[in-house]
Design a protein around this motif. Structure first.
Motif, PDB file in Angstrom:
ATOM      1  N   GLY A   1      -6.234  -8.375   1.830  1.00 21.82           N
ATOM      2  CA  GLY A   1      -7.031  -7.683   0.817  1.00 21.82           C
ATOM      3  C   GLY A   1      -6.423  -7.857  -0.556  1.00 21.82           C
ATOM      4  N   LEU A   2      -5.108  -7.723  -0.608  1.00 22.84           N
ATOM      5  CA  LEU A   2      -4.384  -7.886  -1.866  1.00 22.84           C
ATOM      6  C   LEU A   2      -3.163  -8.739  -1.569  1.00 22.84           C
ATOM      7  CD1 LEU A   2      -4.386  -4.186  -3.076  1.00 22.84           C
ATOM      8  CD2 LEU A   2      -5.806  -6.039  -3.947  1.00 22.84           C
ATOM      9  N   CYS A   3      -2.841  -9.614  -2.499  1.00 23.37           N
ATOM     10  CA  CYS A   3      -1.751 -10.528  -2.228  1.00 23.37           C
ATOM     11  C   CYS A   3      -0.721 -10.465  -3.348  1.00 23.37           C
ATOM     12  CB  CYS A   3      -2.321 -11.929  -2.074  1.00 23.37           C
ATOM     13  SG  CYS A   3      -1.126 -13.100  -1.504  1.00 23.37           S
ATOM     14  N   ASP A   4       0.361  -9.763  -3.107  1.00 22.30           N
ATOM     15  CA  ASP A   4       1.532  -9.789  -3.975  1.00 22.30           C
ATOM     16  C   ASP A   4       1.169  -9.560  -5.442  1.00 22.30           C
ATOM     17  OD1 ASP A   4       4.127  -9.936  -4.589  1.00 22.30           O
ATOM     18  OD2 ASP A   4       4.286 -12.123  -4.497  1.00 22.30           O
ATOM     19  N   ILE A   5       0.689  -8.379  -5.726  1.00 20.15           N
ATOM     20  CA  ILE A   5       0.226  -8.091  -7.083  1.00 20.15           C
ATOM     21  C   ILE A   5       1.262  -7.284  -7.849  1.00 20.15           C
ATOM     22  CG2 ILE A   5      -1.430  -6.695  -8.381  1.00 20.15           C
ATOM     23  CD1 ILE A   5      -3.529  -7.704  -6.467  1.00 20.15           C
ATOM     24  N   SER A   6       1.603  -7.747  -9.026  1.00 18.01           N
ATOM     25  CA  SER A   6       2.549  -7.023  -9.865  1.00 18.01           C
ATOM     26  C   SER A   6       2.047  -7.017 -11.298  1.00 18.01           C
ATOM     27  CB  SER A   6       3.920  -7.699  -9.844  1.00 18.01           C
ATOM     28  OG  SER A   6       4.372  -7.852  -8.536  1.00 18.01           O
ATOM     29  N   PHE A   7       1.938  -5.863 -11.891  1.00 16.87           N
ATOM     30  CA  PHE A   7       1.756  -5.770 -13.331  1.00 16.87           C
ATOM     31  C   PHE A   7       2.016  -4.339 -13.776  1.00 16.87           C
ATOM     32  CE2 PHE A   7      -2.497  -5.240 -11.503  1.00 16.87           C
ATOM     33  CZ  PHE A   7      -2.958  -4.113 -12.148  1.00 16.87           C
ATOM     34  N   ASP A   8       2.057  -4.135 -15.072  1.00 20.50           N
ATOM     35  CA  ASP A   8       2.327  -2.797 -15.603  1.00 20.50           C
ATOM     36  C   ASP A   8       1.058  -2.263 -16.250  1.00 20.50           C
ATOM     37  OD1 ASP A   8       4.797  -3.538 -14.948  1.00 20.50           O
ATOM     38  OD2 ASP A   8       5.641  -3.486 -16.970  1.00 20.50           O
ATOM     39  N   ILE A   9       0.924  -0.956 -16.208  1.00 22.63           N
ATOM     40  CA  ILE A   9      -0.147  -0.322 -16.970  1.00 22.63           C
ATOM     41  C   ILE A   9       0.535   0.589 -17.980  1.00 22.63           C
ATOM     42  CG2 ILE A   9      -2.149   1.188 -16.853  1.00 22.63           C
ATOM     43  CD1 ILE A   9      -2.392   0.267 -13.895  1.00 22.63           C
ATOM     44  N   VAL A  10       0.245   0.355 -19.231  1.00 21.27           N
ATOM     45  CA  VAL A  10       0.913   1.094 -20.286  1.00 21.27           C
ATOM     46  C   VAL A  10       0.272   2.469 -20.410  1.00 21.27           C
ATOM     47  CG1 VAL A  10       1.563   1.035 -22.711  1.00 21.27           C
ATOM     48  CG2 VAL A  10       1.272  -1.093 -21.440  1.00 21.27           C
TER      49      VAL A  10
ATOM     50  N   LEU B   1      -9.895  -3.580 -14.235  1.00 18.91           N
ATOM     51  CA  LEU B   1      -9.696  -4.511 -13.125  1.00 18.91           C
ATOM     52  C   LEU B   1     -11.026  -5.203 -12.910  1.00 18.91           C
ATOM     53  CD1 LEU B   1      -7.819  -2.277 -10.526  1.00 18.91           C
ATOM     54  CD2 LEU B   1      -6.842  -3.861 -12.168  1.00 18.91           C
ATOM     55  N   MET B   2     -11.015  -6.540 -13.079  1.00 19.26           N
ATOM     56  CA  MET B   2     -12.270  -7.282 -13.045  1.00 19.26           C
ATOM     57  C   MET B   2     -12.254  -8.263 -11.907  1.00 19.26           C
ATOM     58  SD  MET B   2     -14.565  -7.599 -15.711  1.00 19.26           S
ATOM     59  CE  MET B   2     -14.655  -9.321 -15.377  1.00 19.26           C
ATOM     60  N   GLY B   3     -13.415  -8.523 -11.387  1.00 18.22           N
ATOM     61  CA  GLY B   3     -13.521  -9.554 -10.364  1.00 18.22           C
ATOM     62  C   GLY B   3     -14.840  -9.392  -9.657  1.00 18.22           C
ATOM     63  N   LEU B   4     -15.196 -10.410  -8.886  1.00 19.88           N
ATOM     64  CA  LEU B   4     -16.441 -10.311  -8.140  1.00 19.88           C
ATOM     65  C   LEU B   4     -16.204  -9.418  -6.931  1.00 19.88           C
ATOM     66  CD1 LEU B   4     -17.370 -14.051  -8.375  1.00 19.88           C
ATOM     67  CD2 LEU B   4     -18.128 -12.167  -9.808  1.00 19.88           C
ATOM     68  N   SER B   5     -17.280  -9.103  -6.211  1.00 20.50           N
ATOM     69  CA  SER B   5     -17.081  -8.254  -5.046  1.00 20.50           C
ATOM     70  C   SER B   5     -16.250  -9.022  -4.024  1.00 20.50           C
ATOM     71  CB  SER B   5     -18.413  -7.813  -4.453  1.00 20.50           C
ATOM     72  OG  SER B   5     -19.357  -8.838  -4.576  1.00 20.50           O
ATOM     73  N   GLY B   6     -15.346  -8.276  -3.391  1.00 19.55           N
ATOM     74  CA  GLY B   6     -14.456  -8.911  -2.434  1.00 19.55           C
ATOM     75  C   GLY B   6     -13.189  -9.442  -3.049  1.00 19.55           C
ATOM     76  N   SER B   7     -13.027  -9.249  -4.361  1.00 19.04           N
ATOM     77  CA  SER B   7     -11.816  -9.766  -4.994  1.00 19.04           C
ATOM     78  C   SER B   7     -10.660  -8.796  -4.846  1.00 19.04           C
ATOM     79  CB  SER B   7     -12.081 -10.054  -6.470  1.00 19.04           C
ATOM     80  OG  SER B   7     -12.442  -8.870  -7.124  1.00 19.04           O
ATOM     81  N   GLY B   8     -10.918  -7.613  -4.325  1.00 22.16           N
ATOM     82  CA  GLY B   8      -9.827  -6.677  -4.068  1.00 22.16           C
ATOM     83  C   GLY B   8      -9.615  -5.651  -5.155  1.00 22.16           C
ATOM     84  N   LYS B   9     -10.512  -5.617  -6.161  1.00 21.62           N
ATOM     85  CA  LYS B   9     -10.252  -4.700  -7.271  1.00 21.62           C
ATOM     86  C   LYS B   9     -10.326  -3.231  -6.870  1.00 21.62           C
ATOM     87  CE  LYS B   9     -14.956  -5.585  -9.015  1.00 21.62           C
ATOM     88  NZ  LYS B   9     -15.518  -5.861  -7.697  1.00 21.62           N
TER      89      LYS B   9
END
Lengths: 439, 242
Positions: free
Chosen positions: A42-51, A58-66
């Motif tokens: 479903g999600l693959c090794d996601i890293s980022f910061d939210i300030v 979070l953008m993406g087509l359906s099924g992108s895991g957002k």
């Protein structure tokens, strides 16, 4: 204290958790893992910061895991591995009880189909979060009323959800999240079920609210225009991975992959691009002390409807219409011919906000935060900026290279985005570093 | 016992109260139906039997609900429990209702208790099923909303799942009550009293007329109970859901 840090978040659906996590650690991707052991990633090794205090989309087509990623943040979906820090708290390590308390305190959530309880009035729906916290009824009533006023639903609090229109129901949904006074709002396709007009109103209202309340908002959307309208950074996802993170204008200007380029192909560029990106930096600038004769020499060979006038410090003074310059006597000074109306705009203003002025005045001056002139936006600059789009789609298969090959105008505005605080490219973020904490 | 107490109440008082109660629940139509239906049964000299049947049906239904609703909640929340016990429910519903008389007899002997037991076993599946179904059918988003705002499992159950499942649960109550009523004649075979016995006796004595009267009595009771529980179910329906 609501800075959110995601480190190596992965989600494997189904029973093959261990194998899946191991394969992700080895750097395998969704398709490979599905082929290797049948696990659904479903999600693959996601890293980022939210300030703190930003609107992140979070953008993406359906099924992108957002949506899955959003639900991992408050652990409605349990991540298979990785760490989520909200402030100093590691959400992934909280026990059941602490997690409930933490959700009550930190997260407010807004749902695509509003998720209002049909058997309760709007007031009681809005106070629902506080009621779960066991706040006394008198106090939650008061807080709920405040939130209802804030979203402009005053007078409707005694109605039931089905008596309200979709837009109003979602306002109630938003009020419920605000009443709980959570630090972070998680909005899952919150406006996707609304019709376009109401949607646009809600977007701008959300922006206003955010500026007033300074909440951190994580917004899930499949609509790029919506992400642009919300005005914050965008995290573009595909197949459970982050493909690119950045301001909308950055993503449009420099798509990290072909997928991103196709995704942003049909965006309304005028809404994304900023004045500073479009401004012509090389156009000659006149000094107010010059005489008309000297000015004519300076601009010889250049076309345009109007010229910018700035002092030696590059402080903007005014605009000089080409027609006026042509009609003037050679001995007059530039200063005496200036248009009084012309006022400079800030570099981060949106291009579409300038269009009317460019049409009317011929040239609009763009200044940096210190008031120094960056350049002018004339009708030709606008056309160039918008035309870069079609140039790109004509270039077709290789948008990365096509950007390099573009016309002078396009180079100018890609160069100009140096002005904007650089956000790291997602290719870096999602391949991940070996030091990332897993599990 | 309860039956004697209720029989001791003058029929006109009882009928008046019942009519008033059904009027409050379901409006004028059901109130009038109750009034004239019960007056008719009194007139047929079936009053004692009617009260006995009513007591048997209500006691069995209440016991069935006390057992069935919590079990239904359990089935709704635990997938494993549902998978394990669902076949047993199927079996309870497919076995001919006479079969339940057999285990009841050695334990409780002939009489109202055995009849009650058999009725409960026969009538409990619908309320279990419909409670579970109602809770499972609460939209995921609403359940998620409770979770997202930090609601505990208990809060989620009592503030979200049960209120929203209530109309379905009430449909289950209605079904259970109807099944209990359908057991009335059968239960009479092992000594339960009431209208069932009147039917059963008239079958044995080939008294078509008396049997018909008692049969009509059961139908009238059934219509009254069905209408008023359905009215209750309609009340439980949340505003807006049609």
């Amino acid at each position: 204290m609501s800075r959110i840090v995601l480190e190596g978040i992965s989600k494997i659906f189904g029973s093959k958790q261990v194998e899946g996590v191991e394969l992700i650690r080895q750097g395998k991707r969704k398709a490979e893992i599905a082929a290797a052991c049948g696990a659904v990633v479903g999600l693959c090794d996601i890293s980022f910061d939210i300030v703190e205090g930003e609107i992140l989309t979070l953008m993406g087509l359906s099924g992108s895991g957002k949506s899955t990623l959003l639900r991992c943040m408050n652990r409605l979906v349990e991540p298979s591995c990785g760490r989520i820090m909200v402030g100093d708290v590691d959400v992934t390590r909280l026990g059941r009880k602490d997690l409930l308390a933490f959700r009550q305190k930190t997260f407010g959530m807004v749902f695509q189909h509003f998720a209002l309880l049909p058997n309760r009035t709007i007031l009681s729906n809005v106070g629902f979060g506080l009621e779960l916290k066991n706040v006394p009824a008198a106090r939650w009533n008061e807080a709920a009323m405040q939130a209802i006023e804030l979203v402009g639903l005053k007078g409707w609090e005694a109605k039931y959800p089905h008596e309200l229109s979709g837009g109003m129901q979602q306002r109630a949904g938003l009020a419920r999240a605000l009443a709980a006074d959570a630090e972070v709002l998680l909005m899952d396709e919150a406006f996707s079920a609304l019709d376009p007009l109401i949607r646009r109103d809600m977007q701008s209202e959300l922006r206003d609210l955010q500026q007033k309340l300074k909440k951190t908002i994580v917004f899930v959307s499949h609509d790029l225009d919506e992400a642009v309208a919300l005005g914050g950074r965008i995290v573009l996802m595909k197949d459970g991975e982050v493909v690119q993170i950045g301001q909308p204008e950055e993503i449009v200007a420099r798509p990290a992959t072909e997928y991103v380029a196709r995704f942003v192909e049909h965006i309304d560029r005028a809404a994304v691009m900023r004045a500073g990106q479009v401004a012509d930096r090389s156009a000659p600038v006149l000094q107010p002390t010059l005489t008309v004769a000297e000015a004519r020499i300076r601009i010889a060979g250049e076309g345009g409807d109007a010229w910018l006038v700035a002092d030696d410090d590059r402080r903007f003074v005014g605009c000089l219409l080409a027609a006026r310059l042509a009609a003037a006597r050679p001995s007059e000074t530039v200063a005496s011919l200036l248009e009084a109306s012309g006022e400079a705009v800030a570099a981060e203003s949106r291009l579409d906000a300038l269009l009317a002025r460019v049409a009317a005045e011929g040239c609009v001056a763009v200044v940096d935060p210190d008031g120094r002139l960056i350049g002018g936006v004339g009708s030709r600059d606008v056309v160039r900026a918008l035309a870069a789009h079609s140039a790109e789609s004509q270039a077709g298969d290789h948008p990365e290279t096509s950007i390099l090959q573009q016309t002078a105008g396009a180079e100018r505005w890609t160069g100009a985005s140096r002005n904007f605080p650089s956000t790291r490219s997602a290719t870096k973020a999602s391949t991940g570093s070996p030091t990332m904490a897993l599990g | 016992m309860l039956t004697t107490a209720l029989v001791a109440v003058p029929p006109w008082v009882f009928i008046g109260l019942a009519a008033l109660a059904t009027y409050r629940i379901g409006g004028r139509k059901i109130g009038l139906l109750t009034l004239f239906g019960l007056l008719f049964l009194w007139n047929l000299r079936l009053w004692q039997a009617t009260v006995e049947t009513l007591v048997l049906v209500s006691l069995s239904t209440i016991t069935a609900l006390v057992i069935g609703i919590p079990v239904g909640i359990w089935f709704a929340l635990s997938r494993r429990a549902w998978r394990t016990f669902s076949p047993i429910l199927d079996m309870m519903q497919t076995l001919p209702s006479f079969v339940y008389l057999i285990p009841a007899l050695p334990f409780f002997g002939l009489g109202a208790v055995s009849a009650c037991f058999a009725t409960i076993v026969f009538s409990v599946p619908p309320v279990i099923r419909l409670t579970a179904l109602g809770i499972r059918n609460v939209p995921t988003e609403l359940v998620e909303a409770s979770d997202a705002f930090g609601g505990s499992t208990t809060q989620k159950l009592f503030k979200v799942q049960l209120p929203l499942a209530l109309p379905t649960i009430m449909a289950g109550v209605n079904q259970t009550m109807m099944l209990a009523l359908s057991m009335v004649v059968i239960a009479a075979m092992i000594g339960a009293g009431g209208l069932g016995r009147a039917v059963w006796q008239s079958i044995q004595r080939l008294e078509a007329g008396a049997g018909f009267e008692a049969g009509i009595g059961i139908v009238i009771l059934a219509v009254i109970l069905d209408r008023s529980t359905q009215a209750l179910a309609a009340r439980a329906r949340p505003h807006g859901a049609a």
